[in-house]
Design an enzyme around this catalytic site. Sequence first.
Site, PDB file in Angstrom:
ATOM      1  N   PRO A 139     -15.167 -45.215  11.435  1.00  7.81           N
ATOM      2  CA  PRO A 139     -13.889 -44.512  11.275  1.00  7.81           C
ATOM      3  C   PRO A 139     -13.621 -44.051   9.845  1.00  7.81           C
ATOM      4  O   PRO A 139     -13.156 -42.929   9.635  1.00  7.81           O
ATOM      5  CB  PRO A 139     -12.852 -45.546  11.712  1.00  7.81           C
ATOM      6  N   ASN A 140     -13.939 -44.918   8.873  1.00  4.23           N
ATOM      7  CA  ASN A 140     -13.669 -44.573   7.478  1.00  4.23           C
ATOM      8  C   ASN A 140     -14.835 -43.839   6.832  1.00  4.23           C
ATOM      9  O   ASN A 140     -14.658 -42.803   6.186  1.00  4.23           O
ATOM     10  CB  ASN A 140     -13.363 -45.833   6.663  1.00  4.23           C
ATOM     11  N   ASP A 141     -16.029 -44.389   6.997  1.00  2.00           N
ATOM     12  CA  ASP A 141     -17.178 -43.846   6.283  1.00  2.00           C
ATOM     13  C   ASP A 141     -17.579 -42.462   6.760  1.00  2.00           C
ATOM     14  O   ASP A 141     -18.075 -41.653   5.954  1.00  2.00           O
ATOM     15  CB  ASP A 141     -18.383 -44.791   6.436  1.00  2.00           C
ATOM     16  N   SER A 148      -8.382 -38.390   2.451  1.00  3.95           N
ATOM     17  CA  SER A 148      -7.393 -39.465   2.373  1.00  3.95           C
ATOM     18  C   SER A 148      -6.283 -39.090   3.337  1.00  3.95           C
ATOM     19  O   SER A 148      -6.067 -37.907   3.606  1.00  3.95           O
ATOM     20  CB  SER A 148      -6.831 -39.576   0.952  1.00  3.95           C
ATOM     21  N   THR A 196      36.862  -7.126  15.085  1.00  4.65           N
ATOM     22  CA  THR A 196      36.589  -7.912  13.881  1.00  4.65           C
ATOM     23  C   THR A 196      37.671  -8.971  13.779  1.00  4.65           C
ATOM     24  O   THR A 196      38.835  -8.695  14.104  1.00  4.65           O
ATOM     25  CB  THR A 196      36.588  -7.024  12.616  1.00  4.65           C
ATOM     26  N   HIS A 197      37.323 -10.170  13.364  1.00  9.47           N
ATOM     27  CA  HIS A 197      38.255 -11.308  13.359  1.00  9.47           C
ATOM     28  C   HIS A 197      38.770 -11.602  14.767  1.00  9.47           C
ATOM     29  O   HIS A 197      39.872 -12.143  14.921  1.00  9.47           O
ATOM     30  CB  HIS A 197      39.449 -11.058  12.421  1.00  9.47           C
ATOM     31  N   SER A 327      31.754 -25.486  38.209  1.00 11.53           N
ATOM     32  CA  SER A 327      32.801 -26.503  38.148  1.00 11.53           C
ATOM     33  C   SER A 327      32.705 -27.434  39.347  1.00 11.53           C
ATOM     34  O   SER A 327      32.376 -27.012  40.458  1.00 11.53           O
ATOM     35  CB  SER A 327      34.180 -25.840  38.119  1.00 11.53           C
ATOM     36  N   LYS A 333      33.829 -20.847  40.474  1.00 15.62           N
ATOM     37  CA  LYS A 333      33.722 -20.655  39.029  1.00 15.62           C
ATOM     38  C   LYS A 333      32.260 -20.641  38.607  1.00 15.62           C
ATOM     39  O   LYS A 333      31.463 -21.471  39.042  1.00 15.62           O
ATOM     40  CB  LYS A 333      34.463 -21.769  38.290  1.00 15.62           C
ATOM     41  N   GLU A 340      25.319 -21.335  26.524  1.00 22.33           N
ATOM     42  CA  GLU A 340      25.699 -22.664  26.044  1.00 22.33           C
ATOM     43  C   GLU A 340      24.474 -23.511  25.730  1.00 22.33           C
ATOM     44  O   GLU A 340      24.453 -24.271  24.746  1.00 22.33           O
ATOM     45  CB  GLU A 340      26.576 -23.344  27.090  1.00 22.33           C
TER      46      GLU A 340
END
Length: 473
Positions: A139-141, A148, A196-197, A327, A333, A340
Amino acid sequence: MNDYRVERDSMGEVRVPREAYYGPQTQRAAENFAISGQTLPTELIHALGLVKWAAATTNRDLGKLGNSGKSSLTDDQIEALRAACREVHEGRLDDQFPIDVYQTGSGTSTNMNANEVIANRAIELAGGDRFRAEKPIHPNDHVNMGQSTNDVFPTAIHVAVGTAIEETLVPALCRASTVLSEKAFPWETVLKIGRTHLADATPLTLGQEIGGLAWQLSLAADRARRATQAVIELPVGGTAVGSGINTHPEFGRRVSELVARETGIPFKEADNHFEANAQRDGLVECHGQLRAVAATLFGVANNLRWLGSGPRCGFYEVKIPDLQPGSSIMPGKVNPVMCESLMQVAARVMGNDQTIAVCGAAGGQFQLNIMMPVMAHTTLESVRLLAGGTTAFTERCLEGLEANAEACEAAVERSLSLVTALNPYIGYERAAALAKEAFQTGKTIRELCREKNVLPEDQLEEALDPWRMTKPL
């Protein structure tokens, strides 16, 4: 028969599930981090497999695996190693990665998990006995040669995130933009009042309004592409602290080139390995772009939700597809559920961005950031949510969207903002007074102007033509 086997690592004996491909270090981590029950995303594991394959291929080409003294591998073992990496990349060994997200901050546990799985599977593919204590493919070698965790794990994060964005999010945003653009063109003939607003404003066409939303989504796709660019540099080649100890000088460049070739994304070796190892600023930038995409999606969904409100007591200027009863108490509804849903997706991604910012700012000290697993998990969740949410929204909402021309046009003549067109003729102050009087008396601007002989009829008709108000004169 026992359902476990006993293996050893540098800390002693460990009981490992009998048939598992992973080994003692993985088992220790699985036991230590029994926290959330959430494992790291498969996208990250697959990317790690690809990076390991590129590393093994590079070490083969550089003559490191077949000419490394007592631990040299045969050609068959090298090919078995590469094949095992491919199996991880292709998702064939996903069930061998049990470690929780909330683990060691560098991702060492998951890197060693990959190293152990690949080594044992490679031994098996090469015709060996993977249960023997001595590992001919180590695994390491061998699997971790020239690497790393500190450089290979963030490399895998960048590869996973960049690939997910390019393969899922960008196409989803482009498709959504195209669908809305195709709707906008025929709706250029539908006149409506602007707002707007949330208050009445001057007229525009429904096509202009929806075309603006389409362009928002196109710009969001550009931002997603910039998110990929933020993670295009790969830390691989820096090893432990950025100095490249125990690796070949060409290793980082070669691995990056192989990954770029395999993914089709122009990944490259980091320009400065000390920065690349130590900090995750690129990932913070990447997620910042994802947050901007989320803001766009929230806005588009919310605008369509408002435009579709009604059907009798709201705007109802667009008809959103009816998908399910809305609903448990009000019969008949129907709610804008896809709007959403996408707004909730966007809210989650915006919250995720705070997590990424904190991890990036507080997690990196000296030569390493120690918040990487949660950064990987969070960023990939954001990409997955944005892509999935956008796709569902497009298919279940945008594609079935219809214009309600009658509702759009009905409000135009009643709008007090039509008086804006009279500014060049009578000035702002007199126009404002007309608007207030029209509102108080319930008359339209046109009716009041005729009553007061504000302008000659032909001039008044020209000035109050709402179509003339939808473009510069």
